[in-house]
Scaffold this motif. Structure first.
Motif, PDB file in Angstrom:
ATOM      1  N   VAL A 260       1.145   3.436  -3.456  1.00 28.93           N
ATOM      2  CA  VAL A 260       0.263   4.607  -3.378  1.00 28.93           C
ATOM      3  C   VAL A 260       0.916   5.777  -2.627  1.00 28.93           C
ATOM      4  N   VAL A 261       1.258   5.554  -1.365  1.00 29.88           N
ATOM      5  CA  VAL A 261       1.652   6.690  -0.515  1.00 29.88           C
ATOM      6  C   VAL A 261       3.020   7.257  -0.904  1.00 29.88           C
ATOM      7  N   TYR A 262       4.012   6.402  -1.094  1.00 28.54           N
ATOM      8  CA  TYR A 262       5.342   6.935  -1.434  1.00 28.54           C
ATOM      9  C   TYR A 262       5.337   7.633  -2.806  1.00 28.54           C
ATOM     10  N   PRO A 263       4.690   7.075  -3.826  1.00 29.44           N
ATOM     11  CA  PRO A 263       4.598   7.840  -5.083  1.00 29.44           C
ATOM     12  C   PRO A 263       3.922   9.199  -4.883  1.00 29.44           C
ATOM     13  N   ALA A 264       2.887   9.240  -4.033  1.00 33.55           N
ATOM     14  CA  ALA A 264       2.214  10.524  -3.769  1.00 33.55           C
ATOM     15  C   ALA A 264       3.142  11.471  -3.026  1.00 33.55           C
ATOM     16  N   LEU A 265       3.990  10.939  -2.139  1.00 33.72           N
ATOM     17  CA  LEU A 265       4.977  11.784  -1.443  1.00 33.72           C
ATOM     18  C   LEU A 265       5.958  12.376  -2.446  1.00 33.72           C
ATOM     19  N   ARG A 266       6.398  11.572  -3.394  1.00 27.00           N
ATOM     20  CA  ARG A 266       7.356  12.052  -4.403  1.00 27.00           C
ATOM     21  C   ARG A 266       6.738  13.160  -5.254  1.00 27.00           C
ATOM     22  N   GLU A 267       5.465  13.034  -5.530  1.00 30.78           N
ATOM     23  CA  GLU A 267       4.750  14.061  -6.309  1.00 30.78           C
ATOM     24  C   GLU A 267       4.680  15.367  -5.531  1.00 30.78           C
ATOM     25  N   ASP A 268       4.775  15.250  -4.209  1.00 30.86           N
ATOM     26  CA  ASP A 268       4.609  16.404  -3.346  1.00 30.86           C
ATOM     27  C   ASP A 268       5.970  16.909  -2.817  1.00 30.86           C
ATOM     28  N   ASP A 269       7.040  16.676  -3.581  1.00 29.38           N
ATOM     29  CA  ASP A 269       8.392  17.121  -3.202  1.00 29.38           C
ATOM     30  C   ASP A 269       8.915  16.477  -1.926  1.00 29.38           C
TER      31      ASP A 269
ATOM     32  N   GLU B 264       0.842  -1.207   0.000  1.00 31.27           N
ATOM     33  CA  GLU B 264       0.000   0.000   0.000  1.00 31.27           C
ATOM     34  C   GLU B 264       0.877   1.257   0.000  1.00 31.27           C
ATOM     35  N   GLU B 265       1.934   1.225   0.797  1.00 33.48           N
ATOM     36  CA  GLU B 265       2.799   2.407   0.866  1.00 33.48           C
ATOM     37  C   GLU B 265       3.615   2.584  -0.417  1.00 33.48           C
ATOM     38  N   GLU B 266       4.170   1.477  -0.912  1.00 34.11           N
ATOM     39  CA  GLU B 266       5.034   1.594  -2.092  1.00 34.11           C
ATOM     40  C   GLU B 266       4.260   1.887  -3.376  1.00 34.11           C
TER      41      GLU B 266
ATOM     42  N   ALA C 175      10.479   9.624   0.899  1.00 39.74           N
ATOM     43  CA  ALA C 175       9.918   8.414   0.272  1.00 39.74           C
ATOM     44  C   ALA C 175      11.035   7.407  -0.031  1.00 39.74           C
ATOM     45  N   ASP C 176      12.161   7.905  -0.564  1.00 39.82           N
ATOM     46  CA  ASP C 176      13.266   6.998  -0.910  1.00 39.82           C
ATOM     47  C   ASP C 176      13.868   6.359   0.345  1.00 39.82           C
ATOM     48  N   HIS C 177      14.006   7.162   1.400  1.00 47.82           N
ATOM     49  CA  HIS C 177      14.556   6.631   2.653  1.00 47.82           C
ATOM     50  C   HIS C 177      13.639   5.526   3.216  1.00 47.82           C
ATOM     51  N   LEU C 178      12.342   5.832   3.261  1.00 47.87           N
ATOM     52  CA  LEU C 178      11.381   4.853   3.811  1.00 47.87           C
ATOM     53  C   LEU C 178      11.344   3.583   2.960  1.00 47.87           C
ATOM     54  N   GLU C 179      11.387   3.772   1.638  1.00 48.70           N
ATOM     55  CA  GLU C 179      11.312   2.585   0.772  1.00 48.70           C
ATOM     56  C   GLU C 179      12.565   1.720   0.919  1.00 48.70           C
ATOM     57  N   SER C 180      13.718   2.370   1.140  1.00 49.78           N
ATOM     58  CA  SER C 180      14.944   1.565   1.329  1.00 49.78           C
ATOM     59  C   SER C 180      14.839   0.760   2.627  1.00 49.78           C
ATOM     60  N   GLU C 181      14.174   1.307   3.645  1.00 50.37           N
ATOM     61  CA  GLU C 181      13.988   0.538   4.890  1.00 50.37           C
ATOM     62  C   GLU C 181      13.071  -0.674   4.666  1.00 50.37           C
ATOM     63  N   HIS C 182      12.126  -0.552   3.751  1.00 45.42           N
ATOM     64  CA  HIS C 182      11.292  -1.720   3.434  1.00 45.42           C
ATOM     65  C   HIS C 182      12.162  -2.870   2.920  1.00 45.42           C
ATOM     66  N   GLY C 183      13.237  -2.530   2.228  1.00 49.90           N
ATOM     67  CA  GLY C 183      14.170  -3.562   1.751  1.00 49.90           C
ATOM     68  C   GLY C 183      14.747  -4.347   2.928  1.00 49.90           C
ATOM     69  N   TYR C 184      15.060  -3.644   4.030  1.00 49.01           N
ATOM     70  CA  TYR C 184      15.617  -4.326   5.210  1.00 49.01           C
ATOM     71  C   TYR C 184      14.547  -5.133   5.939  1.00 49.01           C
ATOM     72  N   ILE C 185      13.287  -4.680   5.841  1.00 50.14           N
ATOM     73  CA  ILE C 185      12.182  -5.465   6.416  1.00 50.14           C
ATOM     74  C   ILE C 185      12.123  -6.828   5.706  1.00 50.14           C
ATOM     75  N   LYS C 186      12.227  -6.799   4.384  1.00 49.60           N
ATOM     76  CA  LYS C 186      12.216  -8.063   3.616  1.00 49.60           C
ATOM     77  C   LYS C 186      13.435  -8.913   3.962  1.00 49.60           C
ATOM     78  N   THR C 187      14.569  -8.239   4.198  1.00 52.73           N
ATOM     79  CA  THR C 187      15.790  -8.974   4.546  1.00 52.73           C
ATOM     80  C   THR C 187      15.620  -9.709   5.871  1.00 52.73           C
ATOM     81  N   PHE C 188      15.001  -9.057   6.857  1.00 56.30           N
ATOM     82  CA  PHE C 188      14.751  -9.723   8.142  1.00 56.30           C
ATOM     83  C   PHE C 188      13.852 -10.944   7.955  1.00 56.30           C
ATOM     84  N   ILE C 189      12.821 -10.809   7.125  1.00 54.06           N
ATOM     85  CA  ILE C 189      11.916 -11.947   6.888  1.00 54.06           C
ATOM     86  C   ILE C 189      12.695 -13.109   6.256  1.00 54.06           C
ATOM     87  N   TYR C 190      13.532 -12.756   5.292  1.00 54.34           N
ATOM     88  CA  TYR C 190      14.368 -13.771   4.629  1.00 54.34           C
ATOM     89  C   TYR C 190      15.272 -14.462   5.659  1.00 54.34           C
TER      90      TYR C 190
END
Ligand SMILES: [Fe+2]
Ligand SMILES: [Fe+2]
Length: 222
Positions: free
Chosen positions: A131-140, A127-129, A145-160
């Motif tokens: 909808v919300v992060y693209p909308a954040l990017r549109e809003d300067d 939902e965030e990646e 958005a990039d920082h938060l999305e990179s943290e999602h990568g580490y969330i997936k890494t923990f699951i792995y």
């Protein structure tokens, strides 16, 4: 008197004699008709069969929708997009707390809780990646958005890593604790800094639009 045995024998004999080439006209027509039916038409019984197949497909489709409605109802709350996402943070953190309350003898429970957490985080990050992060990017707010999305990568890494180490590993609880800290910090940044900064300049229409898109994305991911 014709006995049952005699009758069966006679049927076998007549069948054998026909198989050697003496096919009658009416049988030939009937077999032609069967071939025509199977190759080019649905046949006399196709209506009910087709109806049953369509009904089965409809039931499956409805069941899937029902499941989604139930999952959606369980996993989210009514409100604006940021309230929905904050409620999902709470759900994820509560699953972490249940994981941290287990011991090494509860492998099955640990596996089930990790599956539940993975599903909850999958839906939420999608939902965030999407909808919300693209909308954040549109809003300067692209840097956030990039920082938060990179943290999602580490969330997936923990699951792995948790899947790889297995629920019996001696460091399982320590890994879950580190994982929870990352998610709590990430959720705090979203709820306390980035989302309020984004929301304060939104029009009512923008707010409604993002809420609707988050709900729609969450429905398909449920
Ligand atoms: Fe996030
Ligand atoms: Fe989030």
């Amino acid at each position: 008197m014709v006995t049952g045995t005699g009758s069966r024998t006679s049927n076998r004999n007549s069948s054998r004699s026909r198989s050697s080439g003496e096919t009658t006209k009416s049988e030939s027509q009937s077999s032609q008709s069967r071939r025509n039916r199977s190759a080019f038409s649905w046949g006399d019984n196709a209506g009910p069969m087709l109806g049953a197949a369509l009904a089965g497909a409809a039931i499956g489709f409805a069941a899937n929708y029902g499941r989604k409605f139930i999952m959606q109802g369980m996993d989210s709350t009514v409100g604006d997009w940021d309230e929905i996402l904050a409620a999902e943070h709470d759900i994820a953190l509560a699953i972490f707390d249940k994981m941290l309350a287990t011991d090494e003898t509860q492998s099955f429970k640990r596996k089930m809780l990790l599956m539940k957490l993975t599903h909850a985080l999958d839906k939420h990050t999608h939902e965030e990646e999407m909808v919300v992060y693209p909308a954040l990017r549109e809003d300067d707010l692209a840097t956030d958005a990039d920082h938060l999305e990179s943290e999602h990568g580490y969330i997936k890494t923990f699951i792995y890593e948790l899947n790889e180490m297995g629920p019996d590993a001696s460091s399982w609880l320590e890994k879950v604790r580190e994982f929870r800290d990352l998610v709590a910090e990430h959720a705090h940044m979203e709820e306390e800094q980035v989302f309020p900064r984004f929301k304060k300049d939104m029009t009512e229409e923008q707010n409604a639009r993002v809420t609707s898109l988050v709900n729609r994305d969450g429905f398909w991911m449920a």
